[in-house]
Design an enzyme around this catalytic site. Structure first.
Site, PDB file in Angstrom:
ATOM      1  N   LYS A   1       0.832  -1.207   0.000  1.00 32.25           N
ATOM      2  CA  LYS A   1       0.000   0.000   0.000  1.00 32.25           C
ATOM      3  C   LYS A   1       0.868   1.259   0.000  1.00 32.25           C
ATOM      4  O   LYS A   1       1.893   1.311   0.701  1.00 32.25           O
ATOM      5  CB  LYS A   1      -0.882  -0.026   1.264  1.00 32.25           C
ATOM      6  CG  LYS A   1      -1.723   1.223   1.486  1.00 32.25           C
ATOM      7  CD  LYS A   1      -2.863   1.340   0.504  1.00 32.25           C
ATOM      8  CE  LYS A   1      -3.459   2.741   0.471  1.00 32.25           C
ATOM      9  NZ  LYS A   1      -4.266   2.979  -0.736  1.00 32.25           N
TER      10      LYS A   1
ATOM     11  N   ASN B   1     -12.217   4.403  -6.921  1.00 26.42           N
ATOM     12  CA  ASN B   1     -11.846   4.472  -5.514  1.00 26.42           C
ATOM     13  C   ASN B   1     -11.293   5.846  -5.207  1.00 26.42           C
ATOM     14  O   ASN B   1     -10.655   6.483  -6.038  1.00 26.42           O
ATOM     15  CB  ASN B   1     -10.835   3.375  -5.151  1.00 26.42           C
ATOM     16  CG  ASN B   1      -9.404   3.815  -5.333  1.00 26.42           C
ATOM     17  OD1 ASN B   1      -8.842   4.510  -4.481  1.00 26.42           O
ATOM     18  ND2 ASN B   1      -8.805   3.448  -6.453  1.00 26.42           N
TER      19      ASN B   1
ATOM     20  N   CYS C   1      -1.280   9.484  -8.111  1.00 23.69           N
ATOM     21  CA  CYS C   1      -2.521   9.214  -7.373  1.00 23.69           C
ATOM     22  C   CYS C   1      -3.510  10.348  -7.602  1.00 23.69           C
ATOM     23  O   CYS C   1      -3.225  11.507  -7.297  1.00 23.69           O
ATOM     24  CB  CYS C   1      -2.260   9.076  -5.881  1.00 23.69           C
ATOM     25  SG  CYS C   1      -3.788   8.722  -4.982  1.00 23.69           S
TER      26      CYS C   1
ATOM     27  N   ASN D   1      -1.583   3.830 -13.384  1.00 29.87           N
ATOM     28  CA  ASN D   1      -2.398   4.106 -12.211  1.00 29.87           C
ATOM     29  C   ASN D   1      -3.844   4.302 -12.689  1.00 29.87           C
ATOM     30  O   ASN D   1      -4.142   4.101 -13.872  1.00 29.87           O
ATOM     31  CB  ASN D   1      -1.877   5.350 -11.478  1.00 29.87           C
ATOM     32  CG  ASN D   1      -2.185   5.285  -9.985  1.00 29.87           C
ATOM     33  OD1 ASN D   1      -3.293   4.931  -9.597  1.00 29.87           O
ATOM     34  ND2 ASN D   1      -1.223   5.633  -9.164  1.00 29.87           N
TER      35      ASN D   1
ATOM     36  N   GLY E   1      -3.596  -2.754 -14.923  1.00 29.63           N
ATOM     37  CA  GLY E   1      -4.817  -2.061 -15.347  1.00 29.63           C
ATOM     38  C   GLY E   1      -5.800  -3.072 -15.906  1.00 29.63           C
ATOM     39  O   GLY E   1      -5.731  -3.434 -17.077  1.00 29.63           O
TER      40      GLY E   1
HETATM   41  C1  FMN Z   1      -8.651   0.536  -3.778  1.00 28.46           C
HETATM   42  C2  FMN Z   1      -7.427   0.918  -4.547  1.00 28.46           C
HETATM   43  C3  FMN Z   1      -6.354   1.523  -3.888  1.00 28.46           C
HETATM   44  C4  FMN Z   1      -5.195   1.886  -4.589  1.00 28.46           C
HETATM   45  N1  FMN Z   1      -4.147   2.440  -3.910  1.00 28.46           N
HETATM   46  C5  FMN Z   1      -2.993   2.719  -4.580  1.00 28.46           C
HETATM   47  C6  FMN Z   1      -1.847   3.199  -3.880  1.00 28.46           C
HETATM   48  O1  FMN Z   1      -1.837   3.355  -2.650  1.00 28.46           O
HETATM   49  N2  FMN Z   1      -0.710   3.489  -4.610  1.00 28.46           N
HETATM   50  C7  FMN Z   1      -0.665   3.307  -5.970  1.00 28.46           C
HETATM   51  O2  FMN Z   1       0.374   3.552  -6.588  1.00 28.46           O
HETATM   52  N3  FMN Z   1      -1.729   2.815  -6.638  1.00 28.46           N
HETATM   53  C8  FMN Z   1      -2.893   2.524  -5.982  1.00 28.46           C
HETATM   54  N4  FMN Z   1      -3.967   2.007  -6.686  1.00 28.46           N
HETATM   55  C9  FMN Z   1      -3.848   1.766  -8.140  1.00 28.46           C
HETATM   56  C10 FMN Z   1      -3.497   0.307  -8.438  1.00 28.46           C
HETATM   57  O3  FMN Z   1      -2.247  -0.055  -7.881  1.00 28.46           O
HETATM   58  C11 FMN Z   1      -3.481   0.030  -9.952  1.00 28.46           C
HETATM   59  O4  FMN Z   1      -2.508   0.851 -10.550  1.00 28.46           O
HETATM   60  C12 FMN Z   1      -4.809   0.311 -10.628  1.00 28.46           C
HETATM   61  O5  FMN Z   1      -5.889  -0.051  -9.787  1.00 28.46           O
HETATM   62  C13 FMN Z   1      -4.969  -0.409 -11.973  1.00 28.46           C
HETATM   63  O6  FMN Z   1      -4.970  -1.806 -11.824  1.00 28.46           O
HETATM   64  P1  FMN Z   1      -6.284  -2.726 -11.713  1.00 28.46           P
HETATM   65  O7  FMN Z   1      -7.200  -2.316 -12.813  1.00 28.46           O
HETATM   66  O8  FMN Z   1      -5.789  -4.126 -11.787  1.00 28.46           O
HETATM   67  O9  FMN Z   1      -6.895  -2.403 -10.378  1.00 28.46           O
HETATM   68  C14 FMN Z   1      -5.130   1.656  -5.988  1.00 28.46           C
HETATM   69  C15 FMN Z   1      -6.213   1.060  -6.645  1.00 28.46           C
HETATM   70  C16 FMN Z   1      -7.360   0.690  -5.949  1.00 28.46           C
HETATM   71  C17 FMN Z   1      -8.481   0.040  -6.692  1.00 28.46           C
END
Ligand code: FMN
Ligand code: FAD
Ligand code: FES
Lengths: 259, 310
Positions: free
Chosen positions: B49, B73, B134, B198, B249
């Site tokens: 995280k 989110n 972010c 991201n 992603g």
């Molecule tokens: C609930 C949630 C919390 C996230 N928190 C972070 C974070 O703390 N730092 C970060 O670099 N990305 C964060 N992300 C982004 C994810 O690491 C990822 O880049 C993004 O969700 C795309 O991947 P996915 O479609 O498989 O979820 C977060 C995503 C979600 C859904």
């Protein structure tokens, strides 16, 4: 905590847009506390989030558990279409803090207050209390007559005193569960409640008495359901820290968290 | 424990991975919860995280909302702070045979530097991932992620104090030209790798009330809905740099992983899909060898080679 396919034994409508789903599967063995919930994977590939639904009853002898849910949107709408024999994937039981049904003693005044689909986990709690010989009083609040469910089920529990309230007065007593609470002559020893946040807030205010051990079950939109995503946090009562509702709840003592 | 599959191994700066699959930052906390479901040593790595200098509480709730084939989110980088991560969370993860990719956030360049200083000597931290993208915090985050000069300066500052390789996580909330410029700028500033993507900035409105569903109004879109955007960005960035890329992603299946490797990623991270199915990472890892068989490829690395040449 297990993630398993559960088989739909029965899915029936018990009130307006409200359905009772009976499920069987090895996950049932792990269910032992009212207030805990299941994270239900809704059929179909387009929904990425599961739906948290409280456990309403469990029958370890038969190997089934029951959940009651209201059709609120696409997910619960799809659940309503599942039929006996269908498989549903569930993660559960989730939540480390349920209603402390092992604490009230025989003879103590135990009050359960449920609003709408907050009623199901209280039914499970009532069953466990009654099993230990503790009698309970329940106040059930619904918007209207057509929304009422489980009134008969509570009546059938030995010694259970049931009071039904409807917002529009179309059945039972007109008014809210808080009106019913205020009419009681003395504060209860134990108060367990589940329902909309506004209702819980009002209950915590009106039932704040040193004699009363009060507990509320909270709802929040969830991502993971297991404590990994920080979606469902709430602040502790003293503002110094936080709790994850999915993991450290969903039931909290009065004042433990900010409602 | 799964059998070791040499065909799945990938070696990236700081990360010697048994397979190319890791949970994405923010979707796996610090591993404790998922460790109750499967052995974390099965994973290629764990992205933790996003960690800041001090503990953060994050945004008001509701923090998540579902969308068509995705979710929004607005967690707001809630985390216990760098010192607690170092003292309590990293030692837990050290109990598993898996390298950690430490995701770092901050409001100022100094804060990023401070977090990296605090975590850099933790033995199981293999590398850093700078979250300069972010969308959910008012200060920091995205502002570093859209300006190539700011991103490069931040990368250079962190490189000075880090004893571990540094990956920079790029945002999709930029133009094509800007994405390329950002990738090249952080490479020139010494980045050892890139992570993309991201989340995409998005919004939902409750049709009954007319109000935004998220308390923060807007949030980051993730899940299968963003997969084509992620693939496009990885593909484009791959044309201009040979830096290792961790792709993410919308990945939900082994087939998706293959697609990302063909697009030019060296490894992948899986976020939202952990919520849909908590066993998604180990399941995908188990399925990858038969995909290699089907494609008549010897190893995961071959896929990436094929991809670059497309
Ligand atoms: C609930 C949630 C919390 C996230 N928190 C972070 C974070 O703390 N730092 C970060 O670099 N990305 C964060 N992300 C982004 C994810 O690491 C990822 O880049 C993004 O969700 C795309 O991947 P996915 O479609 O498989 O979820 C977060 C995503 C979600 C859904
Ligand atoms: C611990 C817990 C226990 C619950 N127990 C019950 C129960 O026993 N019976 C019952 O009818 N309902 C219960 N709910 C509420 C139930 O989860 C939502 O009504 C349901 O998720 C709505 O899904 P949907 O797809 O029909 O609605 P949509 O509005 O289409 O859902 C979109 C998204 O919002 C989320 N969401 C919407 N409303 C809520 C809500 N009130 N709480 C949490 N997430 C929500 C959904 O999970 C989904 O991710 C409980 C919620 C929690 C957190
Ligand atoms: S829903 Fe993920 S932490 Fe509670």
């Amino acid at each position: 905590m297990k993630n398993e396919q559960m088989m739909v034994v029965e899915n029936k409508t018990i009130a307006a847009k409200t359905h009772e789903l009976t499920l069987s599967g090895p996950l049932v063995d792990a269910i032992d506390q009212p207030g805990t919930f299941l994270h239900v994977a809704v059929p179909g590939d387009d929904l990425v989030l599961r739906r948290p639904i409280s456990i309403a009853a469990v029958d370890q002898d038969v190997g089934t558990c029951t959940i009651v849910y209201k059709e609120m949107g696409v997910g619960t709408g799809r659940l309503a279409r599942s039929r006996a024999g269908d498989q549903l994937e569930m993660l559960g039981p989730l939540g480390e803090q349920g209603f402390p049904v092992e604490k009230p003693q025989v003879g103590e005044d135990v009050l359960l207050i449920g609003g709408g689909v907050g009623v199901p986990p209280l039914y499970y709690a009532a069953c466990e209390l009654v099993k230990r010989g503790v009698t309970v009083s329940v106040i059930l609040g619904f918007q209207t007559a057509a929304a009422i469910f489980y009134e008969r089920e509570f009546h059938e529990l030995p010694g259970c005193d049931v009071r039904v309230m409807t917002d529009d007065g179309s059945n039972g007593h007109p008014g809210t569960v808080v009106d019913a609470l205020n009419e009681r002559p003395s504060p209860p020893d134990w108060l367990f409640s589940c329902g909309p946040r506004g209702m819980l807030r009002a209950i915590e205010t009106h039932a704040a008495h040193p004699k009363t051990n009060g507990y509320v079950s909270l709802e929040e939109r969830m991502g993971c359901g297991i404590g990994a995503c920080f979606a469902c946090v709430c602040e502790t009562g003293d503002g110094s820290s936080y709790r994850k509702i999915c993991r450290e709840g969903p039931v909290f003592a009065f004042k433990e968290v900010v409602l | 424990m799964m059998e070791k599959e040499p065909r799945l191994q990938v070696t990236l700066p700081g990360l010697t991975m048994k397979n190319p699959v890791m949970p994405a930052s923010g979707c796996f906390a610090f591993g404790r919860e998922y460790a109750e479901l499967f052995d974390l040593s099965e994973l290629g790595a764990v992205a933790i995280k996003g960690t800041t200098g001090e503990a953060r509480f994050g945004n008001p709730t509701p923090r998540v909302a579902e969308t068509s084939s995705g979710m929004l989110n607005a967690i707001g980088l809630q985390n216990p702070g760098a010192q607690a991560v170092r003292d309590e969370e990293l030692p837990f993860l050290a109990g598993y045979d898996v390298p950690v990719l430490a995701n770092v956030s901050g409001s100022t360049p100094e804060e990023y530097v401070e977090v990296v200083q605090t975590l850099t000597d933790a033995p199981n931290v293999g590398a850093f991932e700078l979250n300069i993208s972010c969308p959910n915090v008012k200060e920091g985050g995205i502002q570093f992620g859209t300006d190539p000069d700011a991103a490069a300066a931040l990368t250079a500052a962190v490189k000075q104090v880090s004893t571990k390789p540094v990956y920079v996580k790029l945002s999709p909330n930029v133009t094509d030209v800007n994405a390329i410029a950002l990738a090249l700028a952080v490479e020139a500033a010494g980045a050892d790798g890139l992570s993309l993507i991201n989340t995409l900035l998005g919004m939902r409105i409750d049709a009954h009330t007319g109000k935004p569903i998220l308390a923060n109004e807007k949030g980051g879109l993730s899940g299968p809905a963003v997969k084509p955007v992620a693939l496009r960005m990885i593909h484009d960035v791959r044309q201009v740099t040979n830096l290792p890329i961790i792709g993410m992603g919308g990945i939900q299946s082994a087939e998706d992983v293959i697609e990302f490797l063909f697009a030019g990623a060296d490894a992948v991270a899986i976020g939202t899909a952990n919520f849909t199915n908590p066993f998604v990472c180990p399941t995908i890892i188990r399925e990858l060898p038969s995909w290699l068989d089907y494609l008549a490829m010897e190893s995961v690395g071959d896929l990436r080679q094929q991809g670059v040449n497309i």
